[in-house]
Structures are given as structure tokens and as C-alpha cells.
Design a protein around this motif. Sequence first.
Motif, short mmCIF file in Angstrom:
data_model
loop_
_atom_site.label_atom_id
_atom_site.label_comp_id
_atom_site.label_asym_id
_atom_site.label_seq_id
_atom_site.Cartn_x
_atom_site.Cartn_y
_atom_site.Cartn_z
N UNK A 18 5.64 3.20 1.99
CA UNK A 18 4.91 1.98 1.63
C UNK A 18 4.68 1.10 2.85
N UNK A 19 3.58 0.36 2.80
CA UNK A 19 3.32 -0.60 3.87
C UNK A 19 3.04 -1.97 3.24
N UNK A 22 0.85 -1.18 0.00
CA UNK A 22 0.00 0.00 0.00
C UNK A 22 0.90 1.25 0.00
N UNK A 23 0.47 2.28 -0.75
CA UNK A 23 1.20 3.55 -0.71
C UNK A 23 0.55 4.44 0.32
N UNK A 24 1.32 4.97 1.25
CA UNK A 24 0.78 5.94 2.22
C UNK A 24 1.41 7.29 1.94
N UNK A 25 0.57 8.22 1.60
CA UNK A 25 1.04 9.55 1.25
C UNK A 25 1.92 10.14 2.36
N UNK A 26 3.10 10.58 1.98
CA UNK A 26 4.00 11.21 2.95
C UNK A 26 4.73 10.25 3.88
N UNK A 27 4.37 8.97 3.84
CA UNK A 27 5.01 8.00 4.75
C UNK A 27 5.80 6.94 4.01
#
Length: 219
Positions: free
Chosen positions: A215-216, A208-213
Motif C-alpha cells: 500500500x501507498x 493506493x494498492x500496488x500489486x506485489x508491493x
Amino acid sequence: MRLLLVEDDKMLVEDLVPELRQAGYAVDLATDGQEALFLGETESYDLVVLDLGLPVMNGLEILRKWRAGGIKAPVLILTARDSWREKVDGLKAGADDYLTKPFYSEELLARLQALLRRSHDRVATQLHAEGMLLDEEHQQILLDDGSSLPLTGTEFRLLRYFMMNPGKPLSKTRLTEHVYEQDFDRDSNLIEVYVRRLREKIGNSRIETRRGQGYVFKG
Ligand code: CA
């Protein structure tokens, strides 16, 4: 996984570096104590293999300084044969394991795997996610339906790092630090390319891409 090899024996280095790379580690080499101390203090390593007898500064002194400075990377020391005192001093200085020279590289690799498992609080000897398994020996993905997907060296290092840190947001900078060697021109945009390739292999929903953080990875 990024590994620092500290060793001044050229013959041993020539044998060991290709084997460590083959086993999926990004390897940085230090051949004297000062360089080792500096690299350990400035770069983020997942593992360190540390010879004790080194030019400029010995391995024990380096290890004590790292530990005093809060550097937690697991360290395996290479000790001389029959020197029980070196083993004791090394463990007391903060080493996590030791291996006596001469050694078989299979044993070194197995010990490094065990240290990685321990440093990531893993009990299972293999890296699993739902419906898939990472075959670390052959650097491929094994799916529950029995099929396998080969990985390139970089894809393998990246996926292994993701699978060792499931559920944690990992920034592109952090991924770059743990997947590439020091001398590599580290362009963190390359991580995007490799994440895209991994998604093509294992499915978009796993990373998953997390904006500003960053990848998870979904374990
Ligand atoms: Ca030496």
C-alpha cells in the motif's frame, strides 16, 4: 509504531506499559539483557526505551552490540539520577536521548514523539495530509471542515505509520511488524481489513494498492 521497552523494575513496567499502549504504541517488553539483545536483533522496532542496569547483560553492552550490528532504531536510555557518566557513556554507545529516573511519563512520551519525528525527518509536530490532520493525543482524525473521526487503537497505529511514511510502498508484512506486538497472532490478512476500515473513514483514494508491493499512502 512498535516499541521495545527494556526494563527489569516490575513496578515501573506495570505503570509504563499501559501508558505506552494508551499513547498508541505496540509494546514488547524485555526484562533482562539477553532477551533485549535478541528482540532488538530479530524484530523491527520504531523506538527502544532501554534501562542500563539489567540482569545478564547491561544496557550499554546491548546498545553497543546493536549499533555494531547496524541496528538503527532510535534508543532512549533510562539512567540513574545524578550519574552524568552514564549519560555520556550511553550517548557515546549510540543512544539518541536519555531520561533520568525518576521521571514523569509525560516527559518520556514527549521525548519519544520527538525521536520519532527526527527518525522520519519530520519538522512539523503534527502529521498532516491534504485536508486532514492526525490528532495523536486524542487518536482521531481532524478534517479541514472542523469535523473529527475517532479511530480504534489498531486503526490509529496503522494510520500513523502510513502518515509517517507517505509515498512509500509498504508491504503487508512490514505494516504488520510495525502495528502489532510480538505476542499477537500476526495474520497479515488482518491488515487488509484495517486498510478497508481506514479507507471508509478517509476515502479510498488516500491509500493506493500496488500489486506485489503493498500500500501507498498519498500525503
Ligand atoms: Ca534496572
